[in-house]
Write a protein that holds these residues in place. Structure first.
Motif, mmCIF file in Angstrom:
data_model
loop_
_atom_site.group_PDB
_atom_site.id
_atom_site.type_symbol
_atom_site.label_atom_id
_atom_site.label_comp_id
_atom_site.label_asym_id
_atom_site.label_seq_id
_atom_site.Cartn_x
_atom_site.Cartn_y
_atom_site.Cartn_z
ATOM 1 N N LYS A 1 9.307 -2.677 2.751
ATOM 2 C CA LYS A 1 9.876 -3.903 3.302
ATOM 3 C C LYS A 1 8.814 -4.901 3.726
ATOM 4 C CE LYS A 1 13.853 -1.368 5.235
ATOM 5 N NZ LYS A 1 14.572 -1.026 6.481
ATOM 6 N N ASN A 2 7.559 -4.516 3.680
ATOM 7 C CA ASN A 2 6.534 -5.339 4.283
ATOM 8 C C ASN A 2 5.236 -5.262 3.509
ATOM 9 O OD1 ASN A 2 6.208 -7.164 6.312
ATOM 10 N ND2 ASN A 2 6.276 -5.701 7.978
ATOM 11 N N SER A 3 4.444 -6.318 3.578
ATOM 12 C CA SER A 3 3.096 -6.272 3.032
ATOM 13 C C SER A 3 2.114 -6.089 4.186
ATOM 14 C CB SER A 3 2.763 -7.553 2.262
ATOM 15 O OG SER A 3 2.696 -8.662 3.133
ATOM 16 N N HIS A 4 0.960 -5.535 3.872
ATOM 17 C CA HIS A 4 -0.061 -5.274 4.876
ATOM 18 C C HIS A 4 -1.390 -5.833 4.393
ATOM 19 C CE1 HIS A 4 2.964 -2.668 6.624
ATOM 20 N NE2 HIS A 4 3.085 -2.068 5.454
ATOM 21 N N VAL A 5 -2.344 -5.888 5.292
ATOM 22 C CA VAL A 5 -3.646 -6.455 4.962
ATOM 23 C C VAL A 5 -4.655 -5.326 4.812
ATOM 24 C CG1 VAL A 5 -5.515 -7.984 5.699
ATOM 25 C CG2 VAL A 5 -3.125 -8.572 6.245
ATOM 26 N N GLY A 6 -5.230 -5.213 3.627
ATOM 27 C CA GLY A 6 -6.376 -4.341 3.416
ATOM 28 C C GLY A 6 -7.605 -5.224 3.348
ATOM 29 N N THR A 7 -8.599 -4.959 4.175
ATOM 30 C CA THR A 7 -9.764 -5.843 4.233
ATOM 31 C C THR A 7 -11.034 -5.022 4.377
ATOM 32 O OG1 THR A 7 -10.667 -7.837 5.307
ATOM 33 C CG2 THR A 7 -9.681 -6.166 6.743
ATOM 34 N N ALA A 8 -12.160 -5.583 3.953
ATOM 35 C CA ALA A 8 -13.441 -4.875 4.012
ATOM 36 C C ALA A 8 -14.559 -5.904 4.077
ATOM 37 C CB ALA A 8 -13.616 -3.971 2.788
ATOM 38 N N ILE A 9 -15.736 -5.452 4.432
ATOM 39 C CA ILE A 9 -16.902 -6.330 4.451
ATOM 40 C C ILE A 9 -17.319 -6.620 3.013
ATOM 41 C CG2 ILE A 9 -19.307 -6.566 5.203
ATOM 42 C CD1 ILE A 9 -18.603 -4.653 7.516
ATOM 43 N N ARG A 10 -17.609 -7.856 2.739
ATOM 44 C CA ARG A 10 -17.929 -8.311 1.380
ATOM 45 C C ARG A 10 -19.315 -7.836 0.935
ATOM 46 N NH1 ARG A 10 -16.073 -12.411 -1.777
ATOM 47 N NH2 ARG A 10 -14.701 -13.138 -0.097
ATOM 48 N N ARG B 1 9.103 -4.916 11.014
ATOM 49 C CA ARG B 1 8.275 -5.707 11.928
ATOM 50 C C ARG B 1 6.893 -5.096 12.149
ATOM 51 N NH1 ARG B 1 11.962 -7.827 16.941
ATOM 52 N NH2 ARG B 1 13.850 -8.396 15.788
ATOM 53 N N LEU B 2 6.618 -4.006 11.492
ATOM 54 C CA LEU B 2 5.346 -3.307 11.681
ATOM 55 C C LEU B 2 4.375 -3.698 10.576
ATOM 56 C CD1 LEU B 2 3.810 -1.175 13.365
ATOM 57 C CD2 LEU B 2 4.763 0.560 11.844
ATOM 58 N N HIS B 3 3.199 -4.159 10.978
ATOM 59 C CA HIS B 3 2.188 -4.620 10.032
ATOM 60 C C HIS B 3 0.895 -3.833 10.264
ATOM 61 C CE1 HIS B 3 4.802 -8.211 9.616
ATOM 62 N NE2 HIS B 3 4.902 -8.112 10.928
ATOM 63 N N ILE C 1 -9.039 1.549 -0.178
ATOM 64 C CA ILE C 1 -7.932 1.464 0.779
ATOM 65 C C ILE C 1 -6.655 2.007 0.146
ATOM 66 C CG2 ILE C 1 -6.597 -0.057 2.282
ATOM 67 C CD1 ILE C 1 -8.965 -2.018 2.189
ATOM 68 N N ARG C 2 -6.387 1.607 -1.092
ATOM 69 C CA ARG C 2 -5.227 2.146 -1.794
ATOM 70 C C ARG C 2 -5.306 3.663 -1.909
ATOM 71 N NH1 ARG C 2 -6.405 -1.920 -5.804
ATOM 72 N NH2 ARG C 2 -5.077 -3.760 -5.587
ATOM 73 N N TYR D 1 0.816 -1.224 0.000
ATOM 74 C CA TYR D 1 0.000 0.000 0.000
ATOM 75 C C TYR D 1 0.846 1.268 0.000
ATOM 76 C CZ TYR D 1 -4.046 -2.959 0.672
ATOM 77 O OH TYR D 1 -5.021 -3.921 0.491
ATOM 78 N N GLY D 2 2.097 1.129 -0.428
ATOM 79 C CA GLY D 2 2.988 2.280 -0.471
ATOM 80 C C GLY D 2 3.450 2.747 0.891
ATOM 81 N N LEU D 3 3.141 1.994 1.944
ATOM 82 C CA LEU D 3 3.445 2.437 3.309
ATOM 83 C C LEU D 3 4.836 2.022 3.755
ATOM 84 C CD1 LEU D 3 -0.018 1.652 4.948
ATOM 85 C CD2 LEU D 3 0.873 3.887 4.256
ATOM 86 N N THR D 4 5.194 0.766 3.532
ATOM 87 C CA THR D 4 6.541 0.290 3.870
ATOM 88 C C THR D 4 6.967 -0.714 2.805
ATOM 89 O OG1 THR D 4 5.527 -1.367 5.327
ATOM 90 C CG2 THR D 4 6.409 0.610 6.374
#
Length: 299
Positions: A32-41, A277-279, A254-255, A27-30
């Motif tokens: 070094k790491n992947s993050h979880v973007g989630t929403a109600i279906r 280490r930050l998610h 989210i993006r 999401y362009g945030l870090t």
């Protein structure tokens, strides 16, 4: 020492996750790491608010009790003369009574992270904050939850900070910055805050020795990771002519929100050696009040 298979201790999260969509990326945030973007279906053109809340509250028993403890309580209740349905009804009542009714927004966040950490990070809950019996309305400092997962011959300990923002003017940028500030503060002070936490009935017994060794500073095979769950009122437009377009639009929102984060200011809050280490778990909600009201009625 043999590493315990924590995967076998994970709660079944399929029913809740089936009411959600998600995407892992940076999401362009870090970088070094992947993050979880989630929403109600969405199902067809309807967002599954009611079904999502139902599945979340159906998990209260597992949030409070381990499977072993649940089975012992049900067995005891049946020995006292109850049939199986009434025993589980009593178990559910006891589980609801464990919730801090003074902070249902906080409980919503903690119940959500309880499941999302298990699904997305394969991390089992081990510790949570103790209640303050002299003043139940007072919330304690410290991370909201501590989970652990087996990883490459050792363990990863996850400190989780949960935030649900429903106030006007509290946009995604504010929410993420607040969450990161609190998470870093809790990490830097967590060695001095371990007395805030307790083993409770939901802890699998065979994980206690591992966690105790960390609490006593004796473990050399545990790496601490940080998870910021930010549930926030979605000010981004979500639109579409069918289910797929609406679900895609939710994830795209989210993006879009992340693209407007002040990254320079955000990175100044994060020590360099903690960045990897930050998610983040980013959870936009079209109507936070509606979700929280439905959750409150279920509790």
């Amino acid at each position: 020492m043999e590493v315990i298979d924590t995967d076998s201790l994970l709660a079944n999260t399929r029913s809740l996750i089936s009411k959600m969509i998600y995407l892992r990326e940076d999401y362009g945030l870090t970088p070094k790491n992947s993050h979880v973007g989630t929403a109600i279906r969405f199902s067809d053109l309807i967002e599954l608010h009611d079904e999502f809340v139902n599945e979340l509250t159906n998990g209260i028993i597992r949030f409070v009790y381990s499977k072993e403890k649940e089975e012992k309580i049900v067995e005891q209740l049946m020995e006292e003369g109850r049939d199986l349905p009434s025993a589980y009804s009593e178990l559910r009542r006891r589980s609801h009574n464990k919730f801090r009714k003074s902070n249902l927004k906080g409980q919503f966040s903690e119940l959500l992270i309880f499941y999302l950490l298990q699904y997305h990070f394969k991390a089992v809950p081990v510790l949570r904050k103790m209640k303050i019996t002299t003043n139940p309305a007072l919330e304690r400092n410290g991370a909201d939850a501590i989970h652990v997962s087996a990883d490459d011959g050792g363990y990863k300990l996850y400190l989780a900070e949960c935030k649900t923002y429903d106030a006007k003017g509290k946009n995604f940028n504010n929410a993420l910055h607040d969450s990161v500030e609190d998470m870093i503060e809790h990490y830097l002070g967590h060695r001095n805050e371990l007395n805030l936490y307790t083993f409770e009935d939901f802890i699998p017994e065979k994980l206690e020795d591992i966690v105790r060794s960390y609490l006593e500073g004796k473990s050399d095979n545990i790496e601490v990771n940080l998870v910021c769950l930010v549930a926030y009122r979605n000010d981004e437009a979500v639109s579409g002519k069918n289910q797929q377009e609406l679900n895609d639009s939710s994830l795209e929102s989210i993006r879009s929100a992340a693209s407007r984060i002040n990254l320079t200011a955000l990175k100044k809050k994060i020590p360099n050696n903690l960045e990897a280490r930050l998610h983040y778990v980013l959870f936009p909600i079209a109507d936070v009040d509606d979700i929280l009201n439905k959750f409150t009625k279920q509790i």
